[in-house]
Design an enzyme around this catalytic site. Structure first.
Site, PDB file in Angstrom:
ATOM      1  N   SER A   1       0.812  -1.212   0.000  1.00 28.29           N
ATOM      2  CA  SER A   1       0.000   0.000   0.000  1.00 28.29           C
ATOM      3  C   SER A   1       0.846   1.262   0.000  1.00 28.29           C
ATOM      4  O   SER A   1       0.324   2.351  -0.220  1.00 28.29           O
ATOM      5  CB  SER A   1      -0.918   0.015   1.233  1.00 28.29           C
ATOM      6  OG  SER A   1      -0.149   0.027   2.426  1.00 28.29           O
TER       7      SER A   1
ATOM      8  N   HIS B   1      -2.791  -3.533  -5.663  1.00 26.76           N
ATOM      9  CA  HIS B   1      -3.159  -3.028  -4.338  1.00 26.76           C
ATOM     10  C   HIS B   1      -4.668  -3.119  -4.130  1.00 26.76           C
ATOM     11  O   HIS B   1      -5.438  -2.354  -4.719  1.00 26.76           O
ATOM     12  CB  HIS B   1      -2.681  -1.579  -4.177  1.00 26.76           C
ATOM     13  CG  HIS B   1      -3.025  -0.992  -2.844  1.00 26.76           C
ATOM     14  ND1 HIS B   1      -3.279   0.353  -2.662  1.00 26.76           N
ATOM     15  CD2 HIS B   1      -3.169  -1.570  -1.617  1.00 26.76           C
ATOM     16  CE1 HIS B   1      -3.559   0.571  -1.394  1.00 26.76           C
ATOM     17  NE2 HIS B   1      -3.509  -0.571  -0.741  1.00 26.76           N
TER      18      HIS B   1
ATOM     19  N   GLU C   1      -5.845  -0.990  -7.284  1.00 30.71           N
ATOM     20  CA  GLU C   1      -4.873  -0.127  -7.950  1.00 30.71           C
ATOM     21  C   GLU C   1      -3.808  -1.012  -8.594  1.00 30.71           C
ATOM     22  O   GLU C   1      -3.119  -1.774  -7.907  1.00 30.71           O
ATOM     23  CB  GLU C   1      -4.210   0.823  -6.951  1.00 30.71           C
ATOM     24  CG  GLU C   1      -5.133   1.885  -6.395  1.00 30.71           C
ATOM     25  CD  GLU C   1      -4.436   2.795  -5.392  1.00 30.71           C
ATOM     26  OE1 GLU C   1      -4.683   4.008  -5.425  1.00 30.71           O
ATOM     27  OE2 GLU C   1      -3.649   2.283  -4.559  1.00 30.71           O
TER      28      GLU C   1
ATOM     29  N   ASN D   1      -4.132   6.718  -1.269  1.00 28.26           N
ATOM     30  CA  ASN D   1      -3.467   7.183  -0.050  1.00 28.26           C
ATOM     31  C   ASN D   1      -2.835   8.561  -0.228  1.00 28.26           C
ATOM     32  O   ASN D   1      -2.534   9.220   0.765  1.00 28.26           O
ATOM     33  CB  ASN D   1      -2.412   6.174   0.401  1.00 28.26           C
ATOM     34  CG  ASN D   1      -3.030   5.022   1.166  1.00 28.26           C
ATOM     35  OD1 ASN D   1      -4.086   5.157   1.770  1.00 28.26           O
ATOM     36  ND2 ASN D   1      -2.381   3.872   1.127  1.00 28.26           N
TER      37      ASN D   1
END
Length: 526
Positions: free
Chosen positions: A123, A144, A156, A194
């Site tokens: 991540s 991900h 992702e 993120n």
């Protein structure tokens, strides 16, 4: 390109929550899955837990019993790493440590065939760094997933500098075949979600530190006006402040201290105190038995004003900066049976000062504007209109339960009360924030759009991918760039520029891509 053939097995290394979730979705999608962990008992438990989860779906009539049995039968326990030799795709879901991942993939290269794709579920670690040193670095890609994997739609697909484009596309197609919404991303700190999500938390901390309102009130405004499923503080309590703060620190450090990602001193204090959220029994809220649920601030009932007018600029109407949003609020007022006198000012007429402040509502001497990133106090001074009240952005003014306002320091209480009464007459719960620039929803959405625009501008992802990622990965009610289109890119740029002027910080610098869209009159989604 096409998805990995179902004749090839999928291997998952690591049988924790993420590894087990990945194994489950692959097995349900028709792939034989080899699950390996250094702890054989953990593999047995993971397979048992997957079987229990699928049988629950059958009990709830959300899965066919035969399909359930077949999916469970596809799960295999690998005893040694050599047992994954025949896999066409190996997905790593082990500890988030660069050296551990490098060592695992180096070992796998000596086991699997040269055409086997290697994928990491990292991540936060650079996919480029993980692939460095491999004999065939081009076959390693990020895959991900988001927790819980069976429920979260996003995947992702992250390409490092060496990742072969055909490998990335095969993984993209495979994720789609597993029922996920995949998006392509470049290996940069935080990837898409993120990175782009940082302002959702950061602006919440800013609002709290500047005493705009308490945590419960900010959360309520973000939920009931902004349309987010959870406000920033309740979401961080759920994630865990130690985890959330660590991610923010990681992104901040990876971008060499870019002020856009500056961690919050308040959150550091939460971590220092051990107030980590739900898992600790205390975070921004208390979770111990008998703890009272804090209530959001709401204004006391006020009478509806006798006269309301809505002023727009001649020839522009909803094309004016912020006009589409103000029009939506006007429609809510009219739908509630509130008579609004419609006034149009000539194009050449401007309020005092350098800003064009049409459109505006007027009632009982108060001028009411959509926030543009200035404080109400500053705007009152710029316009030479002391009785100034601002209203915040809402996802859908027709359906929003709550609306936030802020009044200038110069505003007479009676003028503000008239605005409160007007909005209450339209069915809103009215929350008054202290007079901070940009209010709550608007500044957060503007910063989310700004970060997403920068990700697109830097080639991390496409505009469509940015919006899909934020909706499917963290359940945002609207993609940040689609939201910028809806609010108006010119207004978003104005909000950011005014925030930058108010704070004097590079944190609020406007993305070059937003400036370009503004200058060209373009949109992110035509």
């Amino acid at each position: 390109m096409a998805a990995l053939s179902r004749e090839r097995a999928v291997a998952v290394i690591g049988s924790g929550a993420m590894g087990a979730g990945i194994a489950q979705v692959a097995a349900v999608a028709g792939y034989t899955v080899c699950l390996y962990d250094t702890r054989p008992d953990a593999v047995a438990k993971a397979i048992s837990d997957i079987a229990a989860a699928l049988n629950k779906l059958v009990a709830r009539q959300r899965m066919d019993a035969v399909a359930c049995a077949v999916a469970i039968a596809r799960l295999r326990a690998a005893v040694t790493p050599a047992d994954v030799a025949g896999a066409g795709l190996v997905v790593e879901a082990i500890v988030e440590n660069l050296e551990a991942k490098r060592a695992l993939f180096a070992q796998l290269e000596g086991i699997v065939a040269d055409d086997c794709i290697l994928a990491t579920n990292t991540s936060s670690i650079s996919v480029t760094a993980i692939a460095a040193g491999l004999r065939v670095p081009g076959r390693l890609v990020g895959m991900h997933f988001f927790n819980p994997v069976p429920l979260m739609a996003l995947c992702e697909v992250v390409s490092g500098l060496a990742t072969d484009a055909a490998v990335a596309q095969t993984v993209y197609d495979t994720a789609a075949a597993w029922g996920k919404n995949p998006v392509h991303a470049k290996s940069t700190p935080g990837f898409i979600v993120n990175r782009v999500a940082r302002p959702f938390y950061a602006e919440g901390w800013r609002l709290l530190s500047e005493q705009a309102a308490d945590a419960a009130t900010i959360d309520a405004v973000m939920r009931e006006a902004g349309g987010f499923r959870m406000g920033p503080f309740e979401l961080m309590d759920l994630i865990g402040h130690d985890v959330n703060f660590a991610v923010t620190q990681s992104v901040f450090n990876a971008y060499f201290g870019d002020p856009r990602f500056t961690p919050s001193v308040l959150q550091q204090e939460m971590v220092n105190a051990g107030f980590l959220g739900r898992k600790a029994g205390r975070g921004c809220y208390r979770y111990d038995d008998g703890a009272a649920t804090p209530q959001a601030q709401s204004e006391a009932p006020q009478p509806k004003p006798e006269y309301v007018s809505y002023t727009i600029e001649q020839g522009m109407a909803s094309h004016a900066v912020g006009g589409a949003v103000a029009d939506a609020l006007a429609a809510r007022l009219r739908a509630a049976g509130i008579a609004i006198s419609h006034r149009t000012t000539p194009e050449t007429i401007r309020h005092a000062g350098p800003h064009d402040d049409a459109p505006a509502f007027h009632c009982s001497g108060a001028a009411v504007y959509l926030t543009d990133g200035r404080s109400a106090t500053q705007r009152a001074r710029d316009n030479n209109h002391p009785d100034t009240v601002l209203f915040d952005l809402a996802l859908d003014y027709a359906a929003a339960r709550r609306i936030a306002i802020a009044r200038s320091d110069q505003c007479a209480p009676a003028a503000c009360d008239a605005v409160v009464g007007l909005l209450q007459a339209a069915g809103f719960i009215v929350t008054r924030l202290d007079d901070v620039p940009g209010m709550a929803v608007m500044r957060t959405v503007a910063m989310l759009a700004n970060e997403a625009a920068d990700a697109v501008n830097q080639g991390v992802c496409s505009a469509a991918a940015a919006d899909i990622a934020m909706q499917k990965g963290v359940n945002y009610p609207r993609g940040p760039l689609a939201w910028a289109d809806a609010v108006g890119i010119e207004h978003v740029v104005r909000v950011l520029a005014n925030l930058a002027a108010s704070y004097g910080e590079d944190r609020y610098r406007v993305s070059p891509l937003l400036r370009r869209k503004q200058a060209g009159g373009g949109r992110f989604h035509e």
